[in-house]
Design a protein around this motif. Structure first.
Motif, PDB file in Angstrom:
ATOM      1  N   GLY A 163       0.829  -1.210   0.000  1.00 49.61           N
ATOM      2  CA  GLY A 163       0.000   0.000   0.000  1.00 49.61           C
ATOM      3  C   GLY A 163       0.859   1.255   0.000  1.00 49.61           C
ATOM      4  N   VAL A 164       1.940   1.216   0.783  1.00 45.14           N
ATOM      5  CA  VAL A 164       2.851   2.364   0.855  1.00 45.14           C
ATOM      6  C   VAL A 164       3.514   2.587  -0.514  1.00 45.14           C
ATOM      7  CG1 VAL A 164       5.061   3.125   1.854  1.00 45.14           C
ATOM      8  CG2 VAL A 164       3.246   2.227   3.336  1.00 45.14           C
ATOM      9  N   HIS A 165       3.944   1.512  -1.162  1.00 46.69           N
ATOM     10  CA  HIS A 165       4.564   1.655  -2.491  1.00 46.69           C
ATOM     11  C   HIS A 165       3.572   2.215  -3.500  1.00 46.69           C
ATOM     12  CE1 HIS A 165       7.662  -1.532  -1.135  1.00 46.69           C
ATOM     13  NE2 HIS A 165       8.068  -0.315  -0.883  1.00 46.69           N
ATOM     14  N   TRP A 166       2.355   1.746  -3.417  1.00 44.86           N
ATOM     15  CA  TRP A 166       1.292   2.221  -4.313  1.00 44.86           C
ATOM     16  C   TRP A 166       1.125   3.739  -4.146  1.00 44.86           C
ATOM     17  CZ3 TRP A 166      -3.378   4.721  -3.959  1.00 44.86           C
ATOM     18  CH2 TRP A 166      -4.292   4.565  -4.996  1.00 44.86           C
ATOM     19  N   LEU A 167       1.108   4.189  -2.898  1.00 41.38           N
ATOM     20  CA  LEU A 167       0.929   5.624  -2.623  1.00 41.38           C
ATOM     21  C   LEU A 167       2.101   6.437  -3.141  1.00 41.38           C
ATOM     22  CD1 LEU A 167      -0.481   5.906   1.002  1.00 41.38           C
ATOM     23  CD2 LEU A 167      -1.474   6.849  -1.085  1.00 41.38           C
ATOM     24  N   ARG A 168       3.291   5.921  -2.928  1.00 43.29           N
ATOM     25  CA  ARG A 168       4.496   6.661  -3.324  1.00 43.29           C
ATOM     26  C   ARG A 168       4.539   6.925  -4.817  1.00 43.29           C
ATOM     27  NH1 ARG A 168       9.210   4.209   0.229  1.00 43.29           N
ATOM     28  NH2 ARG A 168       9.006   5.585   2.010  1.00 43.29           N
ATOM     29  N   ILE A 197       6.679  10.639   1.943  1.00 39.93           N
ATOM     30  CA  ILE A 197       6.742  10.268   3.362  1.00 39.93           C
ATOM     31  C   ILE A 197       5.338   9.811   3.768  1.00 39.93           C
ATOM     32  CG2 ILE A 197       7.372  11.027   5.682  1.00 39.93           C
ATOM     33  CD1 ILE A 197       8.782  13.444   4.377  1.00 39.93           C
ATOM     34  N   ILE A 198       5.241   8.581   4.217  1.00 43.60           N
ATOM     35  CA  ILE A 198       3.926   8.032   4.566  1.00 43.60           C
ATOM     36  C   ILE A 198       3.919   7.663   6.047  1.00 43.60           C
ATOM     37  CG2 ILE A 198       2.166   6.301   3.977  1.00 43.60           C
ATOM     38  CD1 ILE A 198       3.012   7.696   1.450  1.00 43.60           C
ATOM     39  N   VAL A 199       2.875   8.095   6.745  1.00 45.31           N
ATOM     40  CA  VAL A 199       2.706   7.707   8.144  1.00 45.31           C
ATOM     41  C   VAL A 199       1.418   6.898   8.248  1.00 45.31           C
ATOM     42  CG1 VAL A 199       2.319   8.514  10.502  1.00 45.31           C
ATOM     43  CG2 VAL A 199       3.925   9.733   9.018  1.00 45.31           C
ATOM     44  N   VAL A 200       1.567   5.648   8.691  1.00 45.23           N
ATOM     45  CA  VAL A 200       0.392   4.791   8.854  1.00 45.23           C
ATOM     46  C   VAL A 200       0.056   4.702  10.335  1.00 45.23           C
ATOM     47  CG1 VAL A 200      -0.628   2.535   8.384  1.00 45.23           C
ATOM     48  CG2 VAL A 200       1.062   3.476   6.802  1.00 45.23           C
ATOM     49  N   LYS A 201      -1.140   5.181  10.679  1.00 43.79           N
ATOM     50  CA  LYS A 201      -1.566   5.186  12.084  1.00 43.79           C
ATOM     51  C   LYS A 201      -2.260   3.855  12.383  1.00 43.79           C
ATOM     52  CE  LYS A 201      -3.694   8.887  10.865  1.00 43.79           C
ATOM     53  NZ  LYS A 201      -4.675   9.977  10.846  1.00 43.79           N
ATOM     54  N   ARG A 202      -1.876   3.264  13.529  1.00 40.23           N
ATOM     55  CA  ARG A 202      -2.382   1.930  13.841  1.00 40.23           C
ATOM     56  C   ARG A 202      -3.027   1.864  15.222  1.00 40.23           C
ATOM     57  NH1 ARG A 202       1.892  -1.982  13.594  1.00 40.23           N
ATOM     58  NH2 ARG A 202       0.362  -3.473  12.879  1.00 40.23           N
ATOM     59  N   ALA A 238       2.271   3.890  15.436  1.00 41.17           N
ATOM     60  CA  ALA A 238       2.295   4.446  14.075  1.00 41.17           C
ATOM     61  C   ALA A 238       3.616   4.096  13.408  1.00 41.17           C
ATOM     62  CB  ALA A 238       2.126   5.957  14.140  1.00 41.17           C
ATOM     63  N   MET A 239       3.575   3.959  12.076  1.00 44.23           N
ATOM     64  CA  MET A 239       4.797   3.636  11.332  1.00 44.23           C
ATOM     65  C   MET A 239       5.074   4.696  10.291  1.00 44.23           C
ATOM     66  SD  MET A 239       4.469  -0.425  10.805  1.00 44.23           S
ATOM     67  CE  MET A 239       6.168  -0.811  10.489  1.00 44.23           C
ATOM     68  N   LEU A 240       6.347   5.021  10.146  1.00 47.67           N
ATOM     69  CA  LEU A 240       6.732   6.022   9.158  1.00 47.67           C
ATOM     70  C   LEU A 240       7.606   5.391   8.083  1.00 47.67           C
ATOM     71  CD1 LEU A 240       7.599   9.609   9.332  1.00 47.67           C
ATOM     72  CD2 LEU A 240       9.523   8.174   8.757  1.00 47.67           C
ATOM     73  N   PHE A 241       7.323   5.735   6.847  1.00 48.50           N
ATOM     74  CA  PHE A 241       8.077   5.214   5.702  1.00 48.50           C
ATOM     75  C   PHE A 241       8.693   6.400   4.972  1.00 48.50           C
ATOM     76  CE2 PHE A 241       4.762   2.350   6.844  1.00 48.50           C
ATOM     77  CZ  PHE A 241       5.299   1.073   6.706  1.00 48.50           C
ATOM     78  N   TYR A 242      10.016   6.424   4.912  1.00 52.04           N
ATOM     79  CA  TYR A 242      10.709   7.536   4.265  1.00 52.04           C
ATOM     80  C   TYR A 242      11.949   6.974   3.588  1.00 52.04           C
ATOM     81  CZ  TYR A 242      13.714  11.687   3.978  1.00 52.04           C
ATOM     82  OH  TYR A 242      14.545  12.686   3.552  1.00 52.04           O
ATOM     83  N   ARG A 243      12.050   7.143   2.301  1.00 50.29           N
ATOM     84  CA  ARG A 243      13.132   6.517   1.525  1.00 50.29           C
ATOM     85  C   ARG A 243      13.198   5.034   1.891  1.00 50.29           C
ATOM     86  NH1 ARG A 243      17.309  11.625   1.793  1.00 50.29           N
ATOM     87  NH2 ARG A 243      16.032  12.938   0.461  1.00 50.29           N
ATOM     88  N   ASP A 244      14.398   4.544   2.320  1.00 48.36           N
ATOM     89  CA  ASP A 244      14.420   3.131   2.676  1.00 48.36           C
ATOM     90  C   ASP A 244      14.314   2.903   4.175  1.00 48.36           C
ATOM     91  OD1 ASP A 244      16.832   4.123   3.306  1.00 48.36           O
ATOM     92  OD2 ASP A 244      18.032   2.673   2.164  1.00 48.36           O
ATOM     93  N   MET A 245      13.913   3.948   4.883  1.00 48.56           N
ATOM     94  CA  MET A 245      13.784   3.809   6.339  1.00 48.56           C
ATOM     95  C   MET A 245      12.344   3.496   6.739  1.00 48.56           C
ATOM     96  SD  MET A 245      14.046   7.006   8.931  1.00 48.56           S
ATOM     97  CE  MET A 245      12.525   7.550   9.582  1.00 48.56           C
ATOM     98  N   ASN A 266      14.927  15.380   7.871  1.00 48.50           N
ATOM     99  CA  ASN A 266      15.781  14.214   7.656  1.00 48.50           C
ATOM    100  C   ASN A 266      15.358  13.079   8.595  1.00 48.50           C
ATOM    101  OD1 ASN A 266      16.761  14.892  10.165  1.00 48.50           O
ATOM    102  ND2 ASN A 266      18.537  15.977   9.340  1.00 48.50           N
ATOM    103  N   GLU A 267      16.097  11.985   8.516  1.00 49.74           N
ATOM    104  CA  GLU A 267      15.727  10.783   9.264  1.00 49.74           C
ATOM    105  C   GLU A 267      15.650  11.033  10.774  1.00 49.74           C
ATOM    106  OE1 GLU A 267      17.533   6.545   9.788  1.00 49.74           O
ATOM    107  OE2 GLU A 267      17.688   7.125   7.676  1.00 49.74           O
ATOM    108  N   LEU A 268      16.666  11.720  11.288  1.00 50.39           N
ATOM    109  CA  LEU A 268      16.733  11.990  12.729  1.00 50.39           C
ATOM    110  C   LEU A 268      15.499  12.771  13.184  1.00 50.39           C
ATOM    111  CD1 LEU A 268      18.856  12.245  15.310  1.00 50.39           C
ATOM    112  CD2 LEU A 268      18.741  14.634  14.591  1.00 50.39           C
ATOM    113  N   HIS A 269      15.183  13.833  12.458  1.00 53.69           N
ATOM    114  CA  HIS A 269      14.056  14.667  12.858  1.00 53.69           C
ATOM    115  C   HIS A 269      12.714  13.959  12.652  1.00 53.69           C
ATOM    116  CE1 HIS A 269      16.299  18.015  14.177  1.00 53.69           C
ATOM    117  NE2 HIS A 269      16.830  18.293  13.003  1.00 53.69           N
ATOM    118  N   LEU A 270      12.632  13.160  11.608  1.00 52.56           N
ATOM    119  CA  LEU A 270      11.369  12.443  11.385  1.00 52.56           C
ATOM    120  C   LEU A 270      11.109  11.450  12.515  1.00 52.56           C
ATOM    121  CD1 LEU A 270      11.474  11.926   7.520  1.00 52.56           C
ATOM    122  CD2 LEU A 270       9.756  13.221   8.775  1.00 52.56           C
TER     123      LEU A 270
END
Ligand code: AMP
Length: 310
Positions: free
Chosen positions: A188-193, A199-204, A209-216, A253-257
């Motif tokens: 689903g995240v790839h589809w959105l990208r 940057i996708i945040v999936v609330k659970r 919650a999970m965050l997807f950013y680049r390969d992180m 960036n990754e640290l701040h996210l």
């Protein structure tokens, strides 16, 4: 200090949870978001309320540094949402009724002073209104967007158009599946990208919650609480902490996210403790700092030594 701009609902909510029922209490995506993010940064609000909305609450928002020049008050009734959480499942709100009322004929007109805002949240509201706001902003650094099933099924085309201009998209697991038609979270995240937001945040819900950013991929837990009385507004309050934190950082960036995800989780962990935005009204900066530290204890582990495998 950098400002945040939010367009979203300011509402009366009628909510029922296993802890009771409250009628016509303060709600709305822009309301929860502003109450939360104003702890971090000054907020500019774009929304509409009816004649019935209490002036006292608007004054409270103003006292917290929320600029209300973009908030219209018109004849008619304020947006009203009715929802219920069945049994012990507090992760999914079931909408019983949505009365758009004054939002039905609302045309957002951004005050000149709002147009240069760098961080923008298109909070849960009609995607056509989200687009109208976006068109009036000059060159934002970070555009975030939230939505819900009501708009995913009702205004899908407009929502997909909004997403083309969005950097960070927040949605819950069910919304991700409904929107993308994909079975797994990752697909689903790839589809959105492929359709805009990177940057996708999936609330659970209670699972965090999970965050997807680049390969992180970063996973933030929900703070363990004895009593979750009313999850309404948790998503918007989460977004308030997340974007409030990001509004002032030099670089996304990754640290701040990662830190922003925890800031969001901290704020969401408070709002669910009481009905409506009651807990955000009584909340203090000191309590926020304390819970931020408690979160560190919750997620920290030492991986400097390998596992003692045989
Ligand atoms: P959340 O629990 O964070 O997803 O958001 C809850 C808030 O969203 C409630 O306070 C409602 O007033 C508001 N809300 C519910 N349905 C809608 C809708 N269709 N459009 C905009 N806001 C809504």
């Amino acid at each position: 200090m950098s400002h945040l701009l939010v367009i979203g609902s300011v509402a009366f909510d009628t909510v029922e949870t296993p802890y009771g029922k409250r009628e016509f209490v303060l709600g709305g995506s822009a309301n929860f978001f502003s109450m939360s993010s104003s702890f971090f940064a000054p907020v500019r609000m774009v929304a509409v309320v009816g004649e019935d909305f209490p002036q006292e609450h608007l004054e409270r928002l103003a006292q917290r540094g929320v600029d209300l020049e973009g908030l219209q008050r018109t004849t008619g009734k304020t947006f009203h949402w009715t929802g219920v959480y069945y049994g012990e499942d507090m992760n999914q709100a079931h909408t019983l009724d949505t009365q758009l009322n004054v939002f039905e004929h609302f045309t957002p007109q951004l005050p000149e002073s709002y147009r240069e805002t760098k961080t923008v949240l298109l909070a849960n509201i009609d995607p056509e209104l989200q687009l109208k706001v976006l068109e009036q902003i000059k060159s934002p650094r970070l555009v975030a967007c939230d939505t819900m099933n009501f708009w995913i099924s009702g205004k899908r085309m407009a929502l997909m158009k909004v997403l083309e201009h969005v950097d960070l998209f927040l949605l819950n697991e069910k919304e991700l599946k409904d929107l993308s038609g994909q079975r797994s979270l990752l697909s689903g995240v790839h589809w959105l990208r492929e359709r805009g937001p990177q940057i996708i945040v999936v609330k659970r819900g209670e699972y965090g919650a999970m965050l997807f950013y680049r390969d992180m991929i970063f996973s933030a837990p929900a703070f363990p609480l004895e009593d979750v009385r009313d999850p309404t507004g948790a998503g918007d309050t989460f977004a308030g902490g997340l974007l409030g934190y990001l509004a002032d950082v030099e670089e996304i960036n990754e640290l701040h996210l990662r830190r922003a995800m925890i800031a969001g989780s901290v704020m969401a962990s408070f709002v669910v403790e009481q009905f409506s935005c009651d807990r955000l009204i009584s909340l203090t900066p000191d309590e926020i700092q304390q819970r931020f530290l408690a979160f560190q204890k919750l997620v920290h582990f030492d991986a400097s030594h390998e596992l003692p495998l045989r």
